[in-house]
Motif scaffolding. Sequence first.
Motif, short mmCIF file in Angstrom:
data_model
loop_
_atom_site.label_atom_id
_atom_site.label_comp_id
_atom_site.label_asym_id
_atom_site.label_seq_id
_atom_site.Cartn_x
_atom_site.Cartn_y
_atom_site.Cartn_z
N ASN C 103 -60.09 -39.69 18.44
CA ASN C 103 -58.75 -39.93 17.91
C ASN C 103 -57.77 -38.92 18.51
OD1 ASN C 103 -56.44 -40.22 16.47
ND2 ASN C 103 -57.43 -40.22 14.45
N PHE C 105 -54.79 -38.25 17.86
CA PHE C 105 -53.94 -37.50 16.91
C PHE C 105 -54.74 -36.51 16.07
CE2 PHE C 105 -50.06 -39.40 18.02
CZ PHE C 105 -50.36 -40.70 18.41
N GLU C 106 -56.08 -36.46 16.31
CA GLU C 106 -56.87 -35.45 15.61
C GLU C 106 -57.31 -34.34 16.57
OE1 GLU C 106 -58.62 -35.07 12.38
OE2 GLU C 106 -56.81 -36.15 11.81
N THR C 107 -57.05 -34.56 17.88
CA THR C 107 -57.59 -33.59 18.86
C THR C 107 -56.84 -32.26 18.80
OG1 THR C 107 -57.91 -35.52 20.23
CG2 THR C 107 -58.23 -33.40 21.30
N PHE C 108 -55.53 -32.33 18.46
CA PHE C 108 -54.77 -31.06 18.44
C PHE C 108 -54.19 -30.85 17.04
CE2 PHE C 108 -55.18 -30.18 22.83
CZ PHE C 108 -55.07 -31.37 23.53
N ASN C 109 -53.95 -29.59 16.69
CA ASN C 109 -53.40 -29.28 15.37
C ASN C 109 -51.94 -29.76 15.33
OD1 ASN C 109 -52.35 -28.13 13.10
ND2 ASN C 109 -53.45 -26.19 13.37
N PRO C 110 -51.63 -30.71 14.39
CA PRO C 110 -50.28 -31.28 14.37
C PRO C 110 -49.19 -30.25 14.09
CG PRO C 110 -51.56 -32.00 12.45
CD PRO C 110 -52.49 -31.24 13.32
N LEU C 111 -49.58 -29.11 13.50
CA LEU C 111 -48.55 -28.13 13.12
C LEU C 111 -48.36 -27.08 14.22
CD1 LEU C 111 -49.61 -27.64 9.38
CD2 LEU C 111 -47.98 -29.27 10.34
N LYS C 112 -49.11 -27.23 15.36
CA LYS C 112 -48.96 -26.21 16.40
C LYS C 112 -48.43 -26.86 17.67
CE LYS C 112 -52.14 -23.31 17.75
NZ LYS C 112 -53.51 -22.91 18.09
N TYR C 117 -52.53 -24.80 23.35
CA TYR C 117 -53.98 -24.93 23.61
C TYR C 117 -54.28 -24.70 25.09
CZ TYR C 117 -54.87 -26.70 18.94
OH TYR C 117 -54.99 -26.81 17.57
N HIS C 157 -46.77 -35.09 17.41
CA HIS C 157 -46.21 -36.41 17.04
C HIS C 157 -45.19 -36.89 18.07
CE1 HIS C 157 -43.38 -33.45 15.33
NE2 HIS C 157 -42.48 -34.32 15.73
#
Lengths: 337, 334, 324, 284
Positions: C103, C105-112, C117, C157
Amino acid sequence: MKNPFIIYIIQRILQCIVVIFIGTTVTFVIPRLVPSTNPVETAIARAQMMGQYTDPKAVDEMRRVLKKLYGLEGTTFQQYIRYWGSVLRGDFGPSFSSFPTPVMTLIRVSLSWTAGLLLLTTILSWIIGTLLGGLAGYFSEKPWARILEIFTNAIRPIPYYIMALLMLILFSYVLPLFPRGGAFAIGLTPTFSWQFIRSVIIHAFLPALSLIVVGIGGWFQNMRVLVSNVIREDYVVYAETLNISPQDILYKYVIRNAALPQLTGLALQLGMIFSGALITEVVFNYPGLGFLLYTGILRGDYSLIMGITFFSIVAIAVGALIIDLLYPLFDPRVRYT
Amino acid sequence: MTVLQIDKIKAYYKINAYGNQRTVKAVDNVSLEIEEDETFGIAGESSCGKSTLIKVISGTIKPPLTIIEGKVIYNFGDESIYIGKVNGQEEIGKVTWEKVSYIPQSSMSVLNPVMKVRDIFYDLLKSHKKTMEKEVFNETIKEHLNSLGLPIEVLDLYPHQLSGGMRQRVIIALATIFRPKVILADEPTSALDVVVQQSVLQLLREIQNENKNTLILVSHDMSILANIANRIGIMYAGKIVEVAKVKDIFENPMHPYTKFLINSIPRIGDKSDRLSIPGFPPSLADPPNGCRFHPRCPYVMDICKEKSPLLCEVAEGHNVACFLTSEESEDGKY
Amino acid sequence: MENTEKLLTVKDITKVFTRGSLLSRISFTAVNNVSFEIEANKPEIFAIVGESGSGKTTLARIILHLIEPTSGQILYRGKDITKIKSKRDRIEFMSTVQPIFQNPFETFNPLKRVDSYLYETALNYKITNKSNLERFIADILNSVGLSIEEVKGRYLHEFSGGQIQRLSVARALIVRPSLLVADEPVSMLDVSLRMSIVNLFKELKNDQNVSIIYITHDLATAYYISDRIAIMFRGDVVELGPVEAVLARPLHPYTRVLKEAVPEPTPTQKWGGKINFSAIEIEEFSRVGCKFAGRCQSVMEICKKAEPKYSSVDNRMVKCWLYK
Amino acid sequence: MFNIIKDLFKFDGRFRFSIITLLCIILFSLLSFWSPYDPSSSYYVPSNIPPSAKYLFGTNSRGQDIFWMMTFAIKNSLIFGIITALLSRILSIFVGLISGYKGGIIDKVLMSINDSFIVLPLLPILILLKFIIGRMELTTLALVMAVFGWSWDARLIRSQVLSLRERDFTYTSVFSGMGTLKITFKEYFPFIIPIVLATTVNNMLWSLGMEITLAILGLSTVEIPTIGTTIYWANQHQALISGIWWWLTFPVIISIFLFLALYLLSVSLSEYLDPRLRIQQARV
């Protein structure tokens, strides 16, 4: 494959035992926190300083009981085992202030009053709070739901004592509808005559009302949030497209599923509700465990406080266990793989 | 006879969160006619508005989704249902389950987790046929499940005890119990494994042959539609860009998007290079003006950037919305 | 060390999951003694295909050393990763193998910020010094078809699924790994966008000689991209071999059923045949003998009793009693 | 952080109400520094005078001006609440992170202890403890309350950490060479902060309520003016029966406003800072 129902029951019983174990250990450790050499002497000194005149026989009996209870001889571990021995037999020795009656009989008398008040108000406030919260969550646009929400939002944060005080001021001073305290009119003997029961109901009305009002606020808010999440779940949207009757959707789909976490919440909140009931009894000097505890404090009756503390820990742990055991009846996912 | 007529439907999401208002133009001026006894496939990729179109057709319209313009009319000969905008007022006709049923995506949480399958059927029947005694109810359910090849023990199970394929069959049984005229299926098998998916789609096809009902099937997977649909409508960024018989769509695709869609599907036994569509799907909150595919279209012309092409008939039963094949734009000739 | 050094050796890997607390032991075998090898000097794309519950993701997690196998060994260039203790070994292991997740949209932290990375990886593995870090990252991004401007200071996003998968590949390439383990990297993307990422994997193999373990349930994409393929069913690798041979002439009955079930994007070849299936899945896990016996058209008595052995037929490994 | 407050202030009525009320109460408590009277002294004003221009809140039967007494009472109560809330954060974050991150046996043991502390009826235990230890300043009482007040929040933090550990970006961070500590602080903290904030305010609510309860039972040091001890003295002097209603009404009203403001603050904060909500807003 072992049935998950049995696993669930065993886990909950284990948790109940752990709660009682931790509670008892805490009550065992607390008196030992005092750095002074002999907890028995300090306890008696404190008790005498707080209480009124106490005849010497009571003091010696108190010393004997506390020595036995603490059993200062031997290692702390031996004391601990002896402590468990006397505790499990419910033998906290005689009450210091109302000497020679054992602590347990005092507790048993006032227990019936607390149990009556607590059971009734907890169940009532849980049911009303859950139902109203469910309806308000489902019909959230309706004006009555909004008003209810604002009203409960205002009530919820008020602690038990302040609410009890408010009820007392409003309903017995400002408009003297209800008596100021006690459990029944003085001079009546506790029989099952209608007159006695009527008087009990009138006296218990205000404490019960204050407990229910605080309770409803909490349950209402939790349920409203739970329902507003459940409404968006796939099975509710699907039920609506199936044109299943709105009543069925509301009760069988929305409230039925949202009430499950609400039931677990009840098991967890039991401790807080019990503490709330104790303090409410003090405001209305309603002769339950709370009032007994209060008199125990005033009279420095150490073994009574010890007994009540232990008893309330066991009662709450068992109460939480019962509610936990009810849970699988409502959730098939726990009953079957 | 046209069972469902969708006439210039515009349905947008009006979202207001912490001060920023946005309107997502999910379905933008869509017109379709779907016949009786036909399996109509709606193909489209993520955020192209196909699920919103199904919501509009099934009448499950809840805020923030609102109909801006246009109407949807079901006519079943004796009765007709109207959904749409009438002089400024949003009117949503009662789409009952006896006439139009719906099959959702086969996710785990579509059936009520605390009720047995039998009770779900009972609720459905109770809400439609008020007088339903126990024996008559049991009889109808058993006979219906047998006709679909479903074991009767399923009735006493809870949804979490069913396998993915079995759960989807129960949902199909629920959707076909009243022999509805129209069945809407929104990605019915996308959460299933390939083998189970094949058996579920064969079941849908048998039901359609038997009952002669209309099956409207929405999917992002063109290969599924190739196997089950008679006619296919390709949807892109809230608009229908091409409608044709399934043979014409695959053998003679006219809209550039459809061509890309078909060519980018890998086939077993053919390792030739497959190309993706450049760029990425537009956001429906502020779609590109003119033809919504123009930023990604290799044949883009100036007209494509200003005007939006009208969906019009180019060959027999083959409609396309593209300036390569017609001059008509949505707001008159260019 | 063996002479032709193997990049990755998976030797009899088995993973048994046990559920339930200490009182009740419900256990099922997710992966059942799987073995295969990836050559070091010959980059290849090795596809592992199976339905949900076939154990392919568990196998991927074991290869990535995210979960411990119940038994069996994983060797990278001859070194067993279960022996990894020191941080230095861990860094060395992770610079040979990197994951790509399903997924986006799960690979990276949405808040960072997403580019943090990239810098984090480059600095932690000491690939470049601070001065030409910016240029190095820009090159890596170009190699996956992204530009530094598109990515700088943006959050998750603000990207599409395809772009994020490219970013995930870029992050993995920073450490110049020799193996990528991609668990269903394109299944969340639109069909029309999948090919760009799948073609990217082919380029990585050909130009940057990176071997890729490509895990998917989609047989058609696996055929398009892979050199060798392993078909998994309920924890067993039932067939393993070159992809043209396996899919042109499937030997194992399950491979045949799987291939026929894949819908062809041409209206003329409609599905035939009737599929029977088991109502309740749990049954198949705990079945004795061949796990496919419940659904197999050519089932024999022996299939229900004993677990089939591997036999080598037409330079492929097949686990079925039909072949001795 | 500042734009969050600006956004909330503009759009969330509850937040606006709670911030304004809290500011008034804090200002009111700061007045205590200009109080003409020393809080521990008494009988410096004529007693039992109803509220008037001279004595805004009236005076009580111990000859103290209730207005200035309340400024000290609110200040001490607030300090007590903040200390308890902060001390209990240490324990709840520590237990929540460890059992959430480590999982397995440690998680099971920690959580069964945690659940026991939730279920235990704390009032009788606190009474027993207070009864034995006797005199206790506010800070030690705050420490004791912190020891009993962490279990609810540890449970919330644990479930958040558990869900974060399963998410793929944890593995991406591991493979980016980040150590466990770095992951906990750089990756998880933006998710944990909203819970810590909301539960801190909730904990203040709980500890203030508990302080009142203990004070009324005469167990806290009654010389130090707090909301609880004011009510305790009012009860001791039968304020209600002898008609000195203003002695009780003002503490009750102020504490209701304080509790309401704290509750609405925690509700609106947790609703706004909920990461899921924030991502949804951004993506639409």
